[in-house]
Design an enzyme around this catalytic site. Sequence first.
Site, PDB file in Angstrom:
ATOM      1  N   ASP A  13      30.264  52.099  41.898  1.00  0.00           N
ATOM      2  CA  ASP A  13      31.236  53.147  41.621  1.00  0.00           C
ATOM      3  C   ASP A  13      30.931  53.852  40.301  1.00  0.00           C
ATOM      4  O   ASP A  13      31.062  55.077  40.196  1.00  0.00           O
ATOM      5  CB  ASP A  13      32.646  52.564  41.578  1.00  0.00           C
ATOM      6  CG  ASP A  13      33.115  52.079  42.938  1.00  0.00           C
ATOM      7  OD1 ASP A  13      32.357  52.226  43.920  1.00  0.00           O
ATOM      8  OD2 ASP A  13      34.232  51.548  43.018  1.00  0.00           O
ATOM      9  N   LEU A  64      33.273  43.187  27.266  1.00  0.00           N
ATOM     10  CA  LEU A  64      34.681  43.529  27.423  1.00  0.00           C
ATOM     11  C   LEU A  64      35.619  42.638  26.614  1.00  0.00           C
ATOM     12  O   LEU A  64      36.792  42.960  26.456  1.00  0.00           O
ATOM     13  CB  LEU A  64      35.060  43.478  28.908  1.00  0.00           C
ATOM     14  CG  LEU A  64      34.405  44.548  29.783  1.00  0.00           C
ATOM     15  CD1 LEU A  64      34.920  44.463  31.200  1.00  0.00           C
ATOM     16  CD2 LEU A  64      34.627  45.936  29.213  1.00  0.00           C
ATOM     17  N   ALA A  86      34.712  47.929  35.476  1.00  0.00           N
ATOM     18  CA  ALA A  86      33.957  46.682  35.348  1.00  0.00           C
ATOM     19  C   ALA A  86      34.794  45.484  35.789  1.00  0.00           C
ATOM     20  O   ALA A  86      36.026  45.525  35.804  1.00  0.00           O
ATOM     21  CB  ALA A  86      33.498  46.495  33.906  1.00  0.00           C
ATOM     22  N   SER A 130      42.520  46.773  44.378  1.00  0.00           N
ATOM     23  CA  SER A 130      41.813  46.354  45.590  1.00  0.00           C
ATOM     24  C   SER A 130      42.823  46.040  46.680  1.00  0.00           C
ATOM     25  O   SER A 130      43.961  45.625  46.397  1.00  0.00           O
ATOM     26  CB  SER A 130      40.970  45.106  45.296  1.00  0.00           C
ATOM     27  OG  SER A 130      40.524  44.489  46.490  1.00  0.00           O
ATOM     28  N   GLU A 132      42.742  43.563  48.284  1.00  0.00           N
ATOM     29  CA  GLU A 132      42.945  42.118  48.195  1.00  0.00           C
ATOM     30  C   GLU A 132      44.232  41.746  47.456  1.00  0.00           C
ATOM     31  O   GLU A 132      44.673  40.605  47.516  1.00  0.00           O
ATOM     32  CB  GLU A 132      41.749  41.465  47.499  1.00  0.00           C
ATOM     33  CG  GLU A 132      40.452  41.537  48.285  1.00  0.00           C
ATOM     34  CD  GLU A 132      40.414  40.604  49.490  1.00  0.00           C
ATOM     35  OE1 GLU A 132      41.088  39.547  49.446  1.00  0.00           O
ATOM     36  OE2 GLU A 132      39.712  40.931  50.467  1.00  0.00           O
ATOM     37  N   TYR A 154      40.292  36.489  43.054  1.00  0.00           N
ATOM     38  CA  TYR A 154      40.008  37.907  42.820  1.00  0.00           C
ATOM     39  C   TYR A 154      41.254  38.759  43.057  1.00  0.00           C
ATOM     40  O   TYR A 154      41.588  39.645  42.257  1.00  0.00           O
ATOM     41  CB  TYR A 154      38.872  38.359  43.737  1.00  0.00           C
ATOM     42  CG  TYR A 154      38.596  39.843  43.704  1.00  0.00           C
ATOM     43  CD1 TYR A 154      37.888  40.419  42.653  1.00  0.00           C
ATOM     44  CD2 TYR A 154      39.046  40.680  44.726  1.00  0.00           C
ATOM     45  CE1 TYR A 154      37.632  41.786  42.623  1.00  0.00           C
ATOM     46  CE2 TYR A 154      38.790  42.041  44.703  1.00  0.00           C
ATOM     47  CZ  TYR A 154      38.093  42.589  43.650  1.00  0.00           C
ATOM     48  OH  TYR A 154      37.846  43.932  43.627  1.00  0.00           O
ATOM     49  N   LYS A 158      43.232  41.069  40.310  1.00  0.00           N
ATOM     50  CA  LYS A 158      43.450  42.492  40.519  1.00  0.00           C
ATOM     51  C   LYS A 158      44.940  42.842  40.517  1.00  0.00           C
ATOM     52  O   LYS A 158      45.346  43.901  40.009  1.00  0.00           O
ATOM     53  CB  LYS A 158      42.811  42.947  41.824  1.00  0.00           C
ATOM     54  CG  LYS A 158      41.310  43.191  41.741  1.00  0.00           C
ATOM     55  CD  LYS A 158      40.990  44.374  40.834  1.00  0.00           C
ATOM     56  CE  LYS A 158      39.528  44.759  40.869  1.00  0.00           C
ATOM     57  NZ  LYS A 158      39.211  45.872  39.935  1.00  0.00           N
ATOM     58  N   HIS A 184      34.840  50.126  50.151  1.00  0.00           N
ATOM     59  CA  HIS A 184      34.047  51.360  50.132  1.00  0.00           C
ATOM     60  C   HIS A 184      32.598  50.994  49.813  1.00  0.00           C
ATOM     61  O   HIS A 184      32.316  50.291  48.861  1.00  0.00           O
ATOM     62  CB  HIS A 184      34.606  52.370  49.135  1.00  0.00           C
ATOM     63  CG  HIS A 184      34.877  51.839  47.771  1.00  0.00           C
ATOM     64  ND1 HIS A 184      35.873  50.922  47.508  1.00  0.00           N
ATOM     65  CD2 HIS A 184      34.273  52.082  46.587  1.00  0.00           C
ATOM     66  CE1 HIS A 184      35.880  50.633  46.218  1.00  0.00           C
ATOM     67  NE2 HIS A 184      34.901  51.314  45.645  1.00  0.00           N
ATOM     68  N   ARG A 189      25.491  49.561  47.077  1.00  0.00           N
ATOM     69  CA  ARG A 189      26.222  48.285  47.120  1.00  0.00           C
ATOM     70  C   ARG A 189      25.225  47.142  47.063  1.00  0.00           C
ATOM     71  O   ARG A 189      24.152  47.196  47.666  1.00  0.00           O
ATOM     72  CB  ARG A 189      27.041  48.209  48.399  1.00  0.00           C
ATOM     73  CG  ARG A 189      27.740  46.882  48.633  1.00  0.00           C
ATOM     74  CD  ARG A 189      28.817  46.636  47.617  1.00  0.00           C
ATOM     75  NE  ARG A 189      30.094  47.217  47.976  1.00  0.00           N
ATOM     76  CZ  ARG A 189      31.152  47.210  47.186  1.00  0.00           C
ATOM     77  NH1 ARG A 189      31.060  46.675  45.973  1.00  0.00           N
ATOM     78  NH2 ARG A 189      32.300  47.750  47.567  1.00  0.00           N
TER      79      ARG A 189
END
Length: 325
Positions: A13, A64, A86, A130, A132, A154, A158, A184, A189
């Site tokens: 992305d 980060l 990220a 996401s 998810e 995950y 998120k 996506h 990917r």
Amino acid sequence: MKTAFITGITGQDGSYLTELLLDKGYQVHGVLRRSSMIDRPRLDHLTRDPEIYGKRLFLHYCDLDDTTTLRRLLRDIEPDEFYHLAGQSHVGVSFEIPESTCEFTAMATLRILEVLRDLEKVPRFLTTGSSEIFGAPDIAPQTIDTPMRPVSPYGVAKSFAVNITRVYRDSFGMFACTAICYNHESERRSPSFVTRKISRAVAEFEAGRTEKLALGNLDVWRDWGYAPEYVEAMWLMLQTESAEDFIICTGQAMSLQEFLSAAFEHAGLNWRDHVEIDPRFIRPNEPVSLVGDPERATQSLGWTAKIKGAAVARMLVDADRKILD
């Protein structure tokens, strides 16, 4: 000239967003982990262009969790827009490394928001959510009002990022929003993701591969779109008058078996002749059906996904054929 700041700029992305922003006349700054490899294939065509790199595109080292360096960079650059892309983005891997997944997907978002709100010039902020976050929803398609019930580390990370972004928007008046992106894909990917794993295998089977393709549960339904279209939606979200979260998706549900079949049929092959089910690739807790409702994004942003489902599968196969050649 607007200035944008991107975390995750070397990812799928991030690289497409960089191209989009440069085409729109932006100056773009991206951060890299200090452990990043020198090779950055998704950005090489830009960093090797002397008319772009060092003039309109700049890369900086900053982890980060290094808020001191991040704060210094932001004070120097004074970006108009901040895109936080990220994080550890592999759902299956999050079961193996849950702590680091939450650290770099959830806590990193909080740290960034804290740094941003203390700046003299606060940029508009977007992070990515996401599907998810919804985990095992009772309804389909999901909307922005669907309860979050994540079933993976995950997804939990998120959902924290989505909620903490909303808190900073509501509590501190920041222009902060989340693009809740459904699956996506693109030729950029990583091959560790099931879609590229399938398309790469199809290209290899055409070229004579004999080893079976091992996959997990095929009876899962997902909403597959094309990554370059999704980063356009992200940009549009930061151009609106007020910050809102949006579901970014195609609205079309497709099972993994159907995606698999479309990819193999594109090469004139029958997937049943080449695929075996391997229990190692079945997740401890797998959402059965994740498909979003794109209506709000269409009405408010004028954005609609054009490449969906089977078309994504065929596009990936064509891309992997070229790479293999």
